[in-house]
Design a protein around this motif. Structure first.
Motif, mmCIF file in Angstrom:
data_model
loop_
_atom_site.group_PDB
_atom_site.id
_atom_site.type_symbol
_atom_site.label_atom_id
_atom_site.label_comp_id
_atom_site.label_asym_id
_atom_site.label_seq_id
_atom_site.Cartn_x
_atom_site.Cartn_y
_atom_site.Cartn_z
ATOM 1 N N UNK A 213 -47.763 -12.350 -46.085
ATOM 2 C CA UNK A 213 -46.482 -12.002 -45.462
ATOM 3 C C UNK A 213 -46.432 -10.502 -45.309
ATOM 4 N N UNK A 214 -45.931 -10.042 -44.177
ATOM 5 C CA UNK A 214 -45.805 -8.611 -43.949
ATOM 6 C C UNK A 214 -44.466 -8.140 -44.489
ATOM 7 N N UNK A 215 -44.520 -7.417 -45.600
ATOM 8 C CA UNK A 215 -43.301 -6.946 -46.258
ATOM 9 C C UNK A 215 -43.134 -5.433 -46.197
ATOM 10 N N UNK A 216 -44.234 -4.725 -45.952
ATOM 11 C CA UNK A 216 -44.166 -3.258 -46.025
ATOM 12 C C UNK A 216 -43.978 -2.600 -44.662
ATOM 13 N N UNK A 217 -43.917 -3.402 -43.637
ATOM 14 C CA UNK A 217 -43.576 -2.920 -42.289
ATOM 15 C C UNK A 217 -44.577 -1.932 -41.694
ATOM 16 N N UNK A 218 -45.870 -2.139 -41.999
ATOM 17 C CA UNK A 218 -46.891 -1.377 -41.270
ATOM 18 C C UNK A 218 -46.845 -1.796 -39.803
ATOM 19 N N UNK A 219 -46.588 -3.093 -39.606
ATOM 20 C CA UNK A 219 -46.277 -3.613 -38.282
ATOM 21 C C UNK A 219 -44.806 -4.014 -38.333
ATOM 22 N N UNK A 220 -44.006 -3.624 -37.333
ATOM 23 C CA UNK A 220 -42.553 -3.800 -37.445
ATOM 24 C C UNK A 220 -42.041 -5.247 -37.432
ATOM 25 N N UNK A 221 -42.929 -6.195 -37.151
ATOM 26 C CA UNK A 221 -42.513 -7.603 -37.145
ATOM 27 C C UNK A 221 -43.400 -8.390 -38.108
ATOM 28 N N UNK A 222 -43.408 -9.704 -37.983
ATOM 29 C CA UNK A 222 -44.197 -10.536 -38.894
ATOM 30 C C UNK A 222 -45.644 -10.668 -38.433
ATOM 31 N N UNK A 223 -46.495 -11.154 -39.318
ATOM 32 C CA UNK A 223 -47.894 -11.420 -38.950
ATOM 33 C C UNK A 223 -47.950 -12.452 -37.834
ATOM 34 N N UNK A 224 -47.124 -13.463 -37.914
ATOM 35 C CA UNK A 224 -47.097 -14.499 -36.878
ATOM 36 C C UNK A 224 -46.754 -13.903 -35.513
#
Length: 198
Positions: free
Chosen positions: A5-16
């Motif tokens: 799960x992307x929680x640290x916001x390196x990418x502004x949305x989710x992995x999906x």
């Protein structure tokens, strides 16, 4: 299947959501390559105590610009004031160095460590962070790679990351020289550091 799960916001949305963008932007072959690199990068990240989310994002976006046109790359180089010498090269170099700028602009990824890993994933560098090395090596050993010694490269990579950087760099330069191809200057610096000095 990756469960990060992307929680640290390196990418502004989710992995999906990132996967959807990539799937809609790239050929199926390129998309599958990205998934393979992510899988290898996550394994290397676990073995080398690197942050999994950061490794996932960097792996998934490393070839985001690979299928762009020459015209588009040159436009970015000129408009963004990137190093003028880049105009003398081609997609092999551009999709990393110039691709990082495209990723920053289009995907809104601003983490410099991720962007640097993208910049360095094709030819490496004399100075590489752990993440740089993970993406550089993961791109070389992902399961879709079938070159001679691919199995050996994976064995080396999962045993020792620095040895894998050396192995890959030597293998790549030997190929370029045997094919009489031009070698990007940074690749020679990578060779001097990771093959000759180590």
């Amino acid at each position: 299947m990756c469960e990060i799960e992307y929680k640290k916001h390196y990418y502004p949305k989710s992995r999906t959501q990132l996967l959807t963008v990539l799937k809609n932007s790239l050929s199926l072959k390129r998309y599958q390559h990205l998934l393979g690199v992510e899988q290898a990068a996550l394994r290397l990240a676990k073995l080398n105590h690197e942050e999994l989310e950061k490794a996932s994002v960097a792996a998934l976006v490393h070839d985001y610009a690979k299928e762009r046109t020459t015209t588009e790359f040159k436009k970015v180089i000129l408009e963004k004031g990137l190093e003028h010498d880049l105009l003398n090269w081609n997609n092999v170099i551009w999709h990393g160095v110039v691709g990082a700028q495209i990723i920053k602009d289009e995907l809104k990824i601003t983490d410099e460590e991720i962007l640097n890993a993208v910049r360095k994933h094709t030819v490496g560098a004399a100075d590489m962070t752990r993440l740089d090395k993970i993406i550089y090596v993961a791109d070389f050993i992902e399961k879709g790679r079938t070159f001679p010694d691919a199995k050996l490269a994976r064995t080396v990579a999962y045993a020792d990351l620095d040895s894998a950087v050396s192995f890959e760099t030597k293998h790549t330069l030997q190929y370029l020289m045997s094919a009489n191809k031009v070698i990007y200057p940074a690749a020679i610096l990578t060779y001097n550091k990771w093959v000759v000095e180590n």
